[in-house]
Every structure is written in structure tokens, then in C-alpha cells.
Design an enzyme around this catalytic site. Structure first.
Site, mmCIF file in Angstrom:
data_model
loop_
_atom_site.group_PDB
_atom_site.id
_atom_site.type_symbol
_atom_site.label_atom_id
_atom_site.label_comp_id
_atom_site.label_asym_id
_atom_site.label_seq_id
_atom_site.Cartn_x
_atom_site.Cartn_y
_atom_site.Cartn_z
ATOM 1 N N ASP A 82 0.843 -1.185 0.000
ATOM 2 C CA ASP A 82 0.000 0.000 0.000
ATOM 3 C C ASP A 82 0.886 1.245 0.000
ATOM 4 O O ASP A 82 2.062 1.183 -0.371
ATOM 5 C CB ASP A 82 -0.909 -0.050 1.232
ATOM 6 N N PHE A 85 5.946 5.779 3.229
ATOM 7 C CA PHE A 85 6.786 6.984 3.195
ATOM 8 C C PHE A 85 8.249 6.591 3.199
ATOM 9 O O PHE A 85 8.660 5.665 3.897
ATOM 10 C CB PHE A 85 6.500 7.867 4.415
ATOM 11 N N ALA A 147 9.123 -1.462 6.548
ATOM 12 C CA ALA A 147 8.127 -1.688 5.496
ATOM 13 C C ALA A 147 8.715 -2.567 4.397
ATOM 14 O O ALA A 147 9.919 -2.532 4.126
ATOM 15 C CB ALA A 147 7.666 -0.352 4.908
ATOM 16 N N CYS A 178 0.843 1.830 4.919
ATOM 17 C CA CYS A 178 0.611 0.485 4.373
ATOM 18 C C CYS A 178 -0.843 0.059 4.483
ATOM 19 O O CYS A 178 -1.159 -1.129 4.487
ATOM 20 C CB CYS A 178 1.537 -0.543 5.034
#
Length: 227
Positions: A82, A85, A147, A178
């Protein structure tokens, strides 16, 4: 795997997201055509929001017109995952590797990326773990520290992982990180009582964890690599 497995590591410093994307595309094609060995890009980005191929831009919580005011860019990508940053003081690794050559499937590849970040966190006495079902990345309790967003095409990987050393966490307030609501984002700085070395050293430790977990015994460093 028999024999010496080589990994070329490009240390790129801070790189604009689009420039890094173009470089990944070129290297992935070269890897597919057997023009180069497996390659790992080690870098950081200026403040950048990226959206995965599901294009869930609704998880950006401020108007796109406001991004310039906070000094950030927005880019759409073909990776999984998704919105997330990227920014300074975040260690980013983009593996351009052939899963077929190292005998890994997609799930095992992602699990090894998780293990890479978990091992780095453990070096600073931080207990991290993979997310629960539907929660991608690596977590410290209910707080996300790393992430993952990968792309695999013709068995060649690109994109990869982003581990929060000490980024400006306020940027995460402008997104649903996300796509997971009501969960915090954290950093190594916030979670450890250990005094951290320079960010470049932590990033090199992440590279070492990656190489060990993926079984690369010969690292070829490109210290002066440029996009």
C-alpha cells in the site's frame, strides 16, 4: 547452493525516487538477460510517498496539492503493498536478484527480508517480528519499524525494504501507513536505549544481515556508484 555466491552492493547515498526506479528497471533487465550478477542497491530517498500497484491513494490523508508545502513528493509504482513513506534516516535496500538462481519462491523471499530487518533490530536489543495476518512489514509490538514492498517479474526482484533508523515520523501522520489504520510507526532510535552509530553504519549492518540471511559469501562493493 554450491560455490561462491556473489552480490554487488551499490552504495548510492540520497537518491531521487524516480532516478532509483529507472536504475532498478535497467538493472532488472540486465539481470534477466544474465548481463550481471545479483545486485543490492543501498540508499535513502528525500521525503517521498509511494503508492503500490493497487493505487490506494485514498490512504493519503492530505490533498496532493499540499505535498509541496511539506517538502514531499508522491509517486505511483508497480510494487506490491500500500502507500508508504520514504525519507532521510531510513535505510532502504532494493535487491535486484534472481530468485530462480538462489532457489527461492516469493513467500520465502519476503520472509527472508523480514528476517533481515528483525536481525538488525536485535543487534540493538529491539525485539521485532513479522506482522500478523494482513499486516505487512516488521513490527515492535503494535508499532511498525520496517516496510516491505516488492516486485517480482520473470523471477527477478526489485523494490524491497525500508527500515526506520531515525526518520521524521511526523510524515507518517499524513498517510494510513501500508493501509493499516490505528497502528503507530516507530524507529530504531525510539525503541532502543542503545546509542546509535552514524546512519551509514546502521545501513551497512542491514546489508550484512541481508547478505548472511540470503547466503551471499562474496560482496562486491561499489562505493562510488552513481545513478
Amino acid at each position: 547452493m554450491r560455490g561462491l555466491r556473489s552480490l554487488e552492493v551499490w552504495k548510492l547515498g540520497v537518491v531521487n525516487y524516480i532516478d532509483a526506479l529507472k536504475l532498478q528497471e535497467k538493472l532488472a533487465l540486465d539481470r534477466k538477460l544474465h548481463r550481471r550478477c545479483d545486485t543490492l542497491l543501498s540508499l535513502q530517498h528525500p521525503p517521498t510517498y509511494t503508492v503500490g500497484k493497487r493505487q490506494t491513494v485514498h490512504n493519503l490523508l492530505i490533498p496532493q496539492s499540499e505535498l509541496e508545502k511539506i517538502g514531499a513528493e508522491l509517486h505511483y509504482t508497480q510494487r506490491g503493498g500500500d502507500i508508504t513513506f520514504h525519507g532521510p534516516h531510513q535505510a532502504i535496500l532494493y535487491p535486484i536478484i534472481s530468485l530462480r538462481d538462489i532457489g527461492l519462491g516469493a513467500r520465502s523471499f519476503v520472509e527472508k527480508i523480514e528476517s533481515t530487518m528483525i536481525e538488525l533490530a536485535a543487534m540493538y536489543d529491539v525485539k521485532a517480528c513479522p506482522g500478523q495476518s494482513g499486516e505487512t512489514g516488521v513490527w515492535v509490538g503494535e508499532r511498525k519499524i520496517g516496510a516491505i514492498g516488492v516486485r517480482i517479474s520473470s523471477g527477478i526482484t526489485s523494490h524491497g525494504m525500508a527500515f526506520n533508523i531515525d526518520p521524521d515520523l511526523s510524515y507518517f501522520r499524513h498517510i494510513v501507513p501500508c493501509g493499516i489504520a490505528d497502528k503507530e510507526v516507530t524507529s530504531l532510535r525510539r525503541e532502543t536505549n542503545v546509542v546509535l552509530p552514524e546512519g551509514e553504519i546502521v545501513q551497512e549492518q542491514l546489508i550484512s544481515c541481508f547478505a548472511r540471511i540470503f547466503g551471499y559469501s562474496n560482496l562486491i562493493w561499489k562505493e562510488d556508484a552513481s545513478v
